[in-house]
Design a protein around this motif. Structure first.
Motif, mmCIF file in Angstrom:
data_model
loop_
_atom_site.group_PDB
_atom_site.id
_atom_site.type_symbol
_atom_site.label_atom_id
_atom_site.label_comp_id
_atom_site.label_asym_id
_atom_site.label_seq_id
_atom_site.Cartn_x
_atom_site.Cartn_y
_atom_site.Cartn_z
ATOM 1 N N GLY A 119 0.815 -1.209 0.000
ATOM 2 C CA GLY A 119 0.000 0.000 0.000
ATOM 3 C C GLY A 119 0.848 1.259 0.000
ATOM 4 N N ILE A 120 1.912 1.272 0.831
ATOM 5 C CA ILE A 120 2.828 2.419 0.859
ATOM 6 C C ILE A 120 3.501 2.588 -0.495
ATOM 7 N N PHE A 121 3.977 1.464 -1.039
ATOM 8 C CA PHE A 121 4.688 1.527 -2.321
ATOM 9 C C PHE A 121 3.791 2.104 -3.414
ATOM 10 N N PHE A 122 2.594 1.544 -3.559
ATOM 11 C CA PHE A 122 1.750 1.997 -4.649
ATOM 12 C C PHE A 122 1.130 3.360 -4.377
ATOM 13 N N GLY A 123 0.973 3.718 -3.097
ATOM 14 C CA GLY A 123 0.503 5.059 -2.797
ATOM 15 C C GLY A 123 1.491 6.112 -3.272
ATOM 16 N N ILE A 124 2.794 5.864 -3.049
ATOM 17 C CA ILE A 124 3.833 6.775 -3.543
ATOM 18 C C ILE A 124 4.000 6.632 -5.044
ATOM 19 N N PHE A 125 4.007 5.398 -5.513
ATOM 20 C CA PHE A 125 4.237 5.124 -6.928
ATOM 21 C C PHE A 125 3.203 5.802 -7.814
ATOM 22 N N GLN A 126 1.931 5.752 -7.424
ATOM 23 C CA GLN A 126 0.876 6.287 -8.276
ATOM 24 C C GLN A 126 0.963 7.795 -8.447
ATOM 25 N N THR A 127 1.695 8.479 -7.567
ATOM 26 C CA THR A 127 1.855 9.919 -7.761
ATOM 27 C C THR A 127 2.750 10.230 -8.958
ATOM 28 N N SER A 128 3.389 9.202 -9.536
ATOM 29 C CA SER A 128 4.185 9.426 -10.748
ATOM 30 C C SER A 128 3.301 9.958 -11.875
ATOM 31 N N GLN A 129 2.007 9.580 -11.865
ATOM 32 C CA GLN A 129 1.083 10.138 -12.841
ATOM 33 C C GLN A 129 0.999 11.662 -12.707
ATOM 34 N N ILE A 130 1.112 12.124 -11.472
ATOM 35 C CA ILE A 130 1.014 13.573 -11.235
ATOM 36 C C ILE A 130 2.240 14.282 -11.777
ATOM 37 N N TRP A 131 3.435 13.830 -11.337
ATOM 38 C CA TRP A 131 4.660 14.550 -11.668
ATOM 39 C C TRP A 131 5.013 14.415 -13.148
ATOM 40 N N GLY A 132 4.828 13.224 -13.706
ATOM 41 C CA GLY A 132 5.153 13.050 -15.114
ATOM 42 C C GLY A 132 4.257 13.876 -16.024
ATOM 43 N N ASN A 133 2.965 13.856 -15.723
ATOM 44 C CA ASN A 133 2.043 14.631 -16.550
ATOM 45 C C ASN A 133 2.172 16.122 -16.310
ATOM 46 N N LEU A 134 2.597 16.510 -15.113
ATOM 47 C CA LEU A 134 2.864 17.929 -14.860
ATOM 48 C C LEU A 134 4.023 18.406 -15.735
ATOM 49 N N ILE A 135 5.048 17.557 -15.828
ATOM 50 C CA ILE A 135 6.193 17.901 -16.681
ATOM 51 C C ILE A 135 5.748 18.048 -18.140
ATOM 52 N N SER A 136 4.994 17.058 -18.635
ATOM 53 C CA SER A 136 4.568 17.113 -20.037
ATOM 54 C C SER A 136 3.667 18.322 -20.303
ATOM 55 N N SER A 137 2.809 18.649 -19.349
ATOM 56 C CA SER A 137 1.901 19.786 -19.546
ATOM 57 C C SER A 137 2.668 21.097 -19.606
ATOM 58 N N LEU A 138 3.623 21.279 -18.693
ATOM 59 C CA LEU A 138 4.384 22.529 -18.663
ATOM 60 C C LEU A 138 5.237 22.688 -19.911
ATOM 61 N N VAL A 139 5.816 21.586 -20.388
ATOM 62 C CA VAL A 139 6.653 21.669 -21.589
ATOM 63 C C VAL A 139 5.802 21.907 -22.830
ATOM 64 N N LEU A 140 4.746 21.112 -23.016
ATOM 65 C CA LEU A 140 3.931 21.225 -24.219
ATOM 66 C C LEU A 140 3.089 22.498 -24.236
ATOM 67 N N GLN A 141 2.878 23.098 -23.058
ATOM 68 C CA GLN A 141 2.114 24.339 -22.983
ATOM 69 C C GLN A 141 2.822 25.457 -23.757
ATOM 70 N N GLN A 142 4.137 25.325 -23.885
ATOM 71 C CA GLN A 142 4.906 26.368 -24.571
ATOM 72 C C GLN A 142 4.518 26.479 -26.046
ATOM 73 N N GLY A 143 4.049 25.375 -26.618
ATOM 74 C CA GLY A 143 3.628 25.434 -28.018
ATOM 75 C C GLY A 143 2.158 25.737 -28.193
ATOM 76 N N ALA A 144 1.414 25.857 -27.090
ATOM 77 C CA ALA A 144 -0.031 26.070 -27.193
ATOM 78 C C ALA A 144 -0.362 27.464 -27.710
ATOM 79 N N ALA A 145 0.488 28.456 -27.398
ATOM 80 C CA ALA A 145 0.198 29.826 -27.820
ATOM 81 C C ALA A 145 0.177 29.950 -29.340
ATOM 82 N N ASP A 146 1.046 29.196 -30.002
ATOM 83 C CA ASP A 146 1.096 29.258 -31.462
ATOM 84 C C ASP A 146 -0.121 28.594 -32.103
ATOM 85 N N GLN A 147 -0.745 27.659 -31.389
ATOM 86 C CA GLN A 147 -1.884 26.929 -31.945
ATOM 87 C C GLN A 147 -3.195 27.683 -31.763
ATOM 88 N N GLY A 148 -3.244 28.575 -30.775
ATOM 89 C CA GLY A 148 -4.467 29.295 -30.509
ATOM 90 C C GLY A 148 -5.432 28.490 -29.660
#
Length: 572
Positions: free
Chosen positions: A228-257
């Motif tokens: 339970g401890i392992f997967f409770g910590i492990f599942q937060t990888s969805q948060i940090w990984g997707n936060l990284i992808s969102s912040l990086v890909l957001q940089q190209g959103a302005a050009d798309q409108g």
């Protein structure tokens, strides 16, 4: 063939061959019911092969998970450790657990968010879904055959570390997304994932068993707590990984409108291969390089953490650099002679292939002999295919197509948060809420969400709906993954070494099928297939529960009685 040495040190987790999520995240938890006795194998081959090289601290002897291993425990009594030794051992075990958690957190921060984007950034020529189908297809033969061999010869630590390297190779291949780079990397990753999750289950159970031995706590409860401890910590990888992808890909959103409502006619359930992509625009190559480079750094850090700081004793395998030249004692007979130990090692090595085949055949015989296991196959398949639908269909056909690729990360963060919270809470709520109610709750949630996907037309103005959908799907997924795994501890006590390979096999088959037809069927057809599978799986699961209820009534037992008997008796 010489006599096989039966060493019983730290056992392999009930979830040792658990491959269901890449996401690969079958959460292992153990409920309080325990059914009839099923004839067991004479030796837990997987336990021997994966952990026979892992001695525990000098002041205590390990307690094996397999009840048959108690036969020689009376001849190995040791004096009680001092309070300082107990405190030191507990602290070291907790540190090892946290190292394992954060190593996997870093690795899957990179991998899971990259997987979520595969159907979008590699949409051309259906490369993304094809790579995922190949990946999970490689798991099918690797799980029962290569994973036990790797654990035996390289030890748990180096099996985990080496398997992590295959995730880095897959990340590197995405710099140049071509069939000749991504597909071979997917095959390698499939093999590595099989070894990684098998070794992880064994490693976590090893730590939990040691902790239970030191503290005197219930072993099954401690294993459940550690997972339970392992997967409770492990599942937060969805948060940090997707936060990284969102912040990086957001940089190209302005050009798309802003997302255009005029482009969403081909989104949602109407999305088909080769059709319109809506508002989904592939990001510039420079942003792609930035994103993949960040993920690669996360993978490198994960490998370094495991290689430098994880438990050294778990790294002792036949080919490990940590292996000493002193032959192991024959623990089954109590002999100290080097000649006998060397002879047994040779016998054990020469018979590995035969025992692997025996174990594989035993798992299949178990499935065909045990009706309850066969009835659980639809549920196992649903528990993986619902994840595949979320990863491949919802992210691309609904979120990316309607709002743009930079929104996928934000929505999947919501999914990751709810999934992690659900996984943590369900294990505790299980004490008061019957598992049948939990399964029913998850089924109703998924049923309602799939009907919503089929009937509600996606639109940029419905952005909030995507977050609500992802959050509720995460709640349901947390229930599916914890409770499906807990069923094996409940229905097949002492038989997990043959039950879990079947779970891993059918999970890998389900993922392969989902991603294989993903590039040829429209979204509404895929949702309808999953909807039908949900109905079938709930029907067969209901039959399993009815069979278990009748068995307990016939034996005059309650679930608590069965658990007490199983915890305190050793089969002859």
């Amino acid at each position: 063939m010489g006599k096989r040495k039966t060493q019983h040190l730290e056992g392999v987790s009930n979830g040792a061959l658990d491959f269901s999520d890449l996401t690969m995240t079958r959460k292992a938890s153990f409920a309080g019911d325990s059914p009839q006795e099923i004839p067991t194998l004479s030796v837990n081959h997987l336990t021997n092969m994966s952990t026979a090289f892992s001695p525990i601290n000098k002041e205590m002897r390990s307690t094996p998970l397999d009840a048959n291993a108690h036969e020689d425990s009376h001849d190995n009594k040791t004096s009680a450790p001092s309070p300082d030794d107990v405190s030191s051992t507990k602290r070291r075990i907790i540190i090892d657990l946290l190292i394992q958690c954060f190593g996997f957190l870093l690795l899957f921060t990179a991998y899971q968010s990259l997987q979520n984007l595969q159907s979008s950034i590699n949409r051309a020529r259906n490369l993304g879904l094809t790579s995922l189908a190949v990946l999970y297809g490689s798991l099918i033969p690797a799980g029962p055959f290569l994973a036990p061999v790797a654990m035996r010869y390289f030890g748990l630590k180096w099996t985990i570390t080496g398997s992590m390297v295959t995730y880095m190779i897959f990340t590197i291949a995405n710099y140049w997304s071509e069939f000749y780079t991504v597909i071979p990397a997917s095959v390698l990753l499939g093999v590595g994932a099989a070894c990684l999750w098998a070794a992880n289950g064994a490693y976590l159970t090893r730590l939990a068993t040691r902790y239970a031995l030191v503290t005197g706590q219930n072993k099954a409860a401690t294993i459940s707590l550690f997972f339970g401890i392992f997967f409770g910590i492990f599942q937060t990888s969805q948060i940090w990984g997707n936060l990284i992808s969102s912040l990086v890909l957001q940089q190209g959103a302005a050009d798309q409108g802003a997302p255009s409502a005029a482009n969403v006619s081909s989104c949602g359930a109407a999305n088909c291969p080769g059709g319109g992509a809506g508002n989904l625009v592939i990001p510039p190559y420079s942003l792609r390089v930035t994103l993949i480079s960040i993920y690669l750094v996360c993978g490198i850090l994960a490998v370094l953490i495991m290689a430098l700081f994880s438990d050294r004793e778990a790294g002792k395998g036949i080919f490990s650099c940590l292996k000493t030249s002193k032959p192991r004692k024959n623990l089954s007979s109590g002999d100290d002679g080097q000649a006998r130990g060397s002879e047994d090692d040779q016998d054990e090595t020469s018979s590995d292939c035969k025992h692997l085949c025996e174990r594989f055949l035993a798992a299949w015989k178990f499935m065909f002999r045990e009706k309850r296991m066969m009835l659980l196959i639809p549920l196992i398949m649903y528990g993986t295919m619902e994840q595949a639908l979320n990863v491949a269909i919802f992210t691309q056909a609904f979120v990316g197509c309607t709002l743009g690729i930079h929104w996928i990360g934000w929505v999947m963060i919501c999914f990751g948060v709810c999934d992690a919270i659900s996984a943590l809470l369900v294990g505790r709520l299980r004490k008061w809420i019957p598992r049948q109610v939990l399964f029913g709750t998850a089924a109703v949630l998924n049923l309602a969400l799939m009907i919503e996907m089929l009937t509600v037309k996606p639109h940029p103005s419905l952005t909030v709906l995507f977050f609500v959908h992802a959050g509720l799907w995460g709640v349901a997924d947390g229930i599916w993954q914890t409770q499906i795994n807990s069923l094996y501890g409940v229905l097949f006590p002492g038989q997990q070494e043959v039950a879990f390979p079947m779970d891993g096999f059918w999970g890998a088959v389900s993922y392969t099928i989902s991603f294989a037809y993903g590039g040829y069927l429209c979204a509404d057809v895929k949702i309808a297939i999953l909807l039908a599978l949900l109905v079938v799986s709930m029907a067969t699961y209901g039959v399993v529960e009815l069979m278990e209820k009748r068995r307990l009534e016939k034996n005059g037992e309650t679930p608590e009685d069965a658990t007490e008997i199983k915890e305190n008796t050793t089969p002859e």
